[in-house]
Design a protein around this motif. Structure first.
Motif, PDB file in Angstrom:
ATOM      1  N   ASP A 159      30.253 -72.785  -7.504  1.00 20.66           N
ATOM      2  CA  ASP A 159      28.915 -72.664  -8.062  1.00 20.66           C
ATOM      3  C   ASP A 159      27.920 -73.015  -6.954  1.00 20.66           C
ATOM      4  O   ASP A 159      28.309 -73.456  -5.872  1.00 20.66           O
ATOM      5  CB  ASP A 159      28.740 -73.622  -9.245  1.00 20.66           C
ATOM      6  N   THR A 160      26.655 -72.858  -7.214  1.00 22.11           N
ATOM      7  CA  THR A 160      25.605 -73.208  -6.253  1.00 22.11           C
ATOM      8  C   THR A 160      25.063 -74.591  -6.605  1.00 22.11           C
ATOM      9  O   THR A 160      24.795 -74.879  -7.771  1.00 22.11           O
ATOM     10  CB  THR A 160      24.466 -72.167  -6.298  1.00 22.11           C
ATOM     11  N   TYR A 161      24.922 -75.442  -5.581  1.00 20.37           N
ATOM     12  CA  TYR A 161      24.479 -76.823  -5.778  1.00 20.37           C
ATOM     13  C   TYR A 161      23.348 -77.169  -4.822  1.00 20.37           C
ATOM     14  O   TYR A 161      23.177 -76.516  -3.788  1.00 20.37           O
ATOM     15  CB  TYR A 161      25.637 -77.794  -5.544  1.00 20.37           C
ATOM     16  N   GLY A 162      22.641 -78.248  -5.122  1.00 21.25           N
ATOM     17  CA  GLY A 162      21.555 -78.720  -4.276  1.00 21.25           C
ATOM     18  C   GLY A 162      21.999 -79.633  -3.152  1.00 21.25           C
ATOM     19  O   GLY A 162      21.195 -80.023  -2.315  1.00 21.25           O
ATOM     20  N   THR A 163      23.288 -79.996  -3.128  1.00 23.80           N
ATOM     21  CA  THR A 163      23.856 -80.822  -2.061  1.00 23.80           C
ATOM     22  C   THR A 163      25.218 -80.254  -1.692  1.00 23.80           C
ATOM     23  O   THR A 163      25.854 -79.570  -2.503  1.00 23.80           O
ATOM     24  CB  THR A 163      24.026 -82.294  -2.498  1.00 23.80           C
ATOM     25  N   PRO A 164      25.730 -80.539  -0.483  1.00 25.80           N
ATOM     26  CA  PRO A 164      27.017 -79.960  -0.072  1.00 25.80           C
ATOM     27  C   PRO A 164      28.235 -80.624  -0.714  1.00 25.80           C
ATOM     28  O   PRO A 164      29.308 -80.025  -0.783  1.00 25.80           O
ATOM     29  CB  PRO A 164      27.038 -80.149   1.446  1.00 25.80           C
ATOM     30  N   GLY A 165      28.109 -81.843  -1.231  1.00 29.46           N
ATOM     31  CA  GLY A 165      29.251 -82.585  -1.771  1.00 29.46           C
ATOM     32  C   GLY A 165      30.067 -81.846  -2.816  1.00 29.46           C
ATOM     33  O   GLY A 165      31.297 -81.729  -2.687  1.00 29.46           O
ATOM     34  N   PRO A 166      29.450 -81.321  -3.880  1.00 30.43           N
ATOM     35  CA  PRO A 166      30.225 -80.622  -4.906  1.00 30.43           C
ATOM     36  C   PRO A 166      30.925 -79.350  -4.385  1.00 30.43           C
ATOM     37  O   PRO A 166      32.004 -79.000  -4.848  1.00 30.43           O
ATOM     38  CB  PRO A 166      29.183 -80.256  -5.962  1.00 30.43           C
ATOM     39  N   VAL A 167      30.313 -78.696  -3.404  1.00 37.09           N
ATOM     40  CA  VAL A 167      30.933 -77.497  -2.820  1.00 37.09           C
ATOM     41  C   VAL A 167      32.186 -77.895  -2.040  1.00 37.09           C
ATOM     42  O   VAL A 167      33.234 -77.242  -2.148  1.00 37.09           O
ATOM     43  CB  VAL A 167      29.944 -76.740  -1.907  1.00 37.09           C
ATOM     44  N   GLU A 168      32.096 -78.977  -1.279  1.00 37.18           N
ATOM     45  CA  GLU A 168      33.263 -79.455  -0.527  1.00 37.18           C
ATOM     46  C   GLU A 168      34.373 -79.898  -1.477  1.00 37.18           C
ATOM     47  O   GLU A 168      35.552 -79.658  -1.219  1.00 37.18           O
ATOM     48  CB  GLU A 168      32.843 -80.600   0.398  1.00 37.18           C
ATOM     49  N   GLU A 169      33.990 -80.514  -2.582  1.00 33.81           N
ATOM     50  CA  GLU A 169      34.982 -80.914  -3.592  1.00 33.81           C
ATOM     51  C   GLU A 169      35.669 -79.676  -4.173  1.00 33.81           C
ATOM     52  O   GLU A 169      36.878 -79.662  -4.378  1.00 33.81           O
ATOM     53  CB  GLU A 169      34.246 -81.688  -4.689  1.00 33.81           C
ATOM     54  N   TRP A 170      34.912 -78.618  -4.448  1.00 35.45           N
ATOM     55  CA  TRP A 170      35.481 -77.358  -4.950  1.00 35.45           C
ATOM     56  C   TRP A 170      36.451 -76.780  -3.935  1.00 35.45           C
ATOM     57  O   TRP A 170      37.545 -76.328  -4.294  1.00 35.45           O
ATOM     58  CB  TRP A 170      34.369 -76.352  -5.261  1.00 35.45           C
ATOM     59  N   GLN A 171      36.080 -76.799  -2.645  1.00 30.45           N
ATOM     60  CA  GLN A 171      36.973 -76.287  -1.599  1.00 30.45           C
ATOM     61  C   GLN A 171      38.297 -77.054  -1.564  1.00 30.45           C
ATOM     62  O   GLN A 171      39.361 -76.449  -1.473  1.00 30.45           O
ATOM     63  CB  GLN A 171      36.294 -76.369  -0.225  1.00 30.45           C
ATOM     64  N   ARG A 172      38.204 -78.376  -1.632  1.00 33.70           N
ATOM     65  CA  ARG A 172      39.432 -79.181  -1.622  1.00 33.70           C
ATOM     66  C   ARG A 172      40.318 -78.834  -2.817  1.00 33.70           C
ATOM     67  O   ARG A 172      41.533 -78.675  -2.687  1.00 33.70           O
ATOM     68  CB  ARG A 172      39.095 -80.669  -1.618  1.00 33.70           C
ATOM     69  N   GLY A 173      39.711 -78.703  -3.989  1.00 37.38           N
ATOM     70  CA  GLY A 173      40.483 -78.362  -5.187  1.00 37.38           C
ATOM     71  C   GLY A 173      41.088 -76.969  -5.098  1.00 37.38           C
ATOM     72  O   GLY A 173      42.249 -76.755  -5.490  1.00 37.38           O
ATOM     73  N   HIS A 174      40.343 -76.003  -4.588  1.00 39.11           N
ATOM     74  CA  HIS A 174      40.860 -74.636  -4.461  1.00 39.11           C
ATOM     75  C   HIS A 174      42.011 -74.593  -3.455  1.00 39.11           C
ATOM     76  O   HIS A 174      43.023 -73.933  -3.701  1.00 39.11           O
ATOM     77  CB  HIS A 174      39.740 -73.676  -4.042  1.00 39.11           C
ATOM     78  N   THR A 175      41.877 -75.332  -2.366  1.00 38.40           N
ATOM     79  CA  THR A 175      42.961 -75.399  -1.381  1.00 38.40           C
ATOM     80  C   THR A 175      44.193 -76.055  -1.990  1.00 38.40           C
ATOM     81  O   THR A 175      45.318 -75.579  -1.821  1.00 38.40           O
ATOM     82  CB  THR A 175      42.510 -76.165  -0.124  1.00 38.40           C
ATOM     83  N   ARG A 176      43.990 -77.135  -2.740  1.00 38.15           N
ATOM     84  CA  ARG A 176      45.101 -77.821  -3.399  1.00 38.15           C
ATOM     85  C   ARG A 176      45.830 -76.883  -4.368  1.00 38.15           C
ATOM     86  O   ARG A 176      47.055 -76.815  -4.397  1.00 38.15           O
ATOM     87  CB  ARG A 176      44.576 -79.046  -4.160  1.00 38.15           C
ATOM     88  N   ASP A 177      45.068 -76.106  -5.150  1.00 36.92           N
ATOM     89  CA  ASP A 177      45.655 -75.251  -6.179  1.00 36.92           C
ATOM     90  C   ASP A 177      46.263 -73.964  -5.633  1.00 36.92           C
ATOM     91  O   ASP A 177      47.200 -73.425  -6.230  1.00 36.92           O
ATOM     92  CB  ASP A 177      44.597 -74.890  -7.230  1.00 36.92           C
ATOM     93  N   THR A 178      45.733 -73.449  -4.523  1.00 36.49           N
ATOM     94  CA  THR A 178      46.168 -72.132  -4.040  1.00 36.49           C
ATOM     95  C   THR A 178      46.793 -72.138  -2.649  1.00 36.49           C
ATOM     96  O   THR A 178      47.468 -71.187  -2.275  1.00 36.49           O
ATOM     97  CB  THR A 178      44.971 -71.156  -3.971  1.00 36.49           C
ATOM     98  N   GLY A 179      46.523 -73.176  -1.868  1.00 35.24           N
ATOM     99  CA  GLY A 179      46.973 -73.195  -0.477  1.00 35.24           C
ATOM    100  C   GLY A 179      46.017 -72.446   0.454  1.00 35.24           C
ATOM    101  O   GLY A 179      46.227 -72.423   1.665  1.00 35.24           O
ATOM    102  N   HIS A 180      44.962 -71.869  -0.094  1.00 36.43           N
ATOM    103  CA  HIS A 180      43.971 -71.161   0.732  1.00 36.43           C
ATOM    104  C   HIS A 180      43.160 -72.166   1.531  1.00 36.43           C
ATOM    105  O   HIS A 180      42.784 -73.213   1.015  1.00 36.43           O
ATOM    106  CB  HIS A 180      43.041 -70.317  -0.129  1.00 36.43           C
ATOM    107  N   ALA A 181      42.858 -71.821   2.788  1.00 35.05           N
ATOM    108  CA  ALA A 181      42.188 -72.801   3.641  1.00 35.05           C
ATOM    109  C   ALA A 181      40.998 -72.241   4.418  1.00 35.05           C
ATOM    110  O   ALA A 181      40.435 -72.932   5.252  1.00 35.05           O
ATOM    111  CB  ALA A 181      43.189 -73.395   4.627  1.00 35.05           C
ATOM    112  N   ARG A 182      40.597 -71.002   4.154  1.00 32.09           N
ATOM    113  CA  ARG A 182      39.487 -70.411   4.908  1.00 32.09           C
ATOM    114  C   ARG A 182      38.347 -70.033   3.951  1.00 32.09           C
ATOM    115  O   ARG A 182      38.557 -69.334   2.966  1.00 32.09           O
ATOM    116  CB  ARG A 182      39.966 -69.173   5.659  1.00 32.09           C
TER     117      ARG A 182
END
Length: 88
Positions: free
Chosen positions: A40-63
């Motif tokens: 989603d779109t956020y006003g700070t980078p923190g939630p986006v980085e958290e989403w990236q970590r979760g997506h990498t954890r769930d899928t193994g995707h890293a880019r």
């Protein structure tokens, strides 16, 4: 023939403090095609980085393709100084 005189006026470009910046990311991992999952779109980078970590954890995707957007204001250089003093 009309004659004109132009004078140089220095300008500043600065982030508009009245508007929130926007942070988001899109997964571009994949062998044949990009995954395409988006945060989603956020006003700070923190939630986006958290989403990236979760997506990498769930899928193994890293880019990821990260996007940052903001609004800018262009004004004559002296205008900001007058505004800060309270004299417009």
């Amino acid at each position: 023939m009309t004659r004109r005189v132009f004078r140089f006026v220095p300008f500043t470009i600065e982030q508009d403090q009245t508007a929130e910046p926007e942070y988001e990311a899109r997964c571009v991992s994949g062998a044949d095609a990009d995954c395409g999952a988006r945060s989603d779109t956020y006003g700070t980078p923190g939630p986006v980085e958290e989403w990236q970590r979760g997506h990498t954890r769930d899928t193994g995707h890293a880019r990821y393709r990260r996007n940052f957007g903001d609004y800018a204001v262009v004004r004559p250089a002296g205008e900001l100084v007058r505004a800060e003093r309270g004299t417009a």
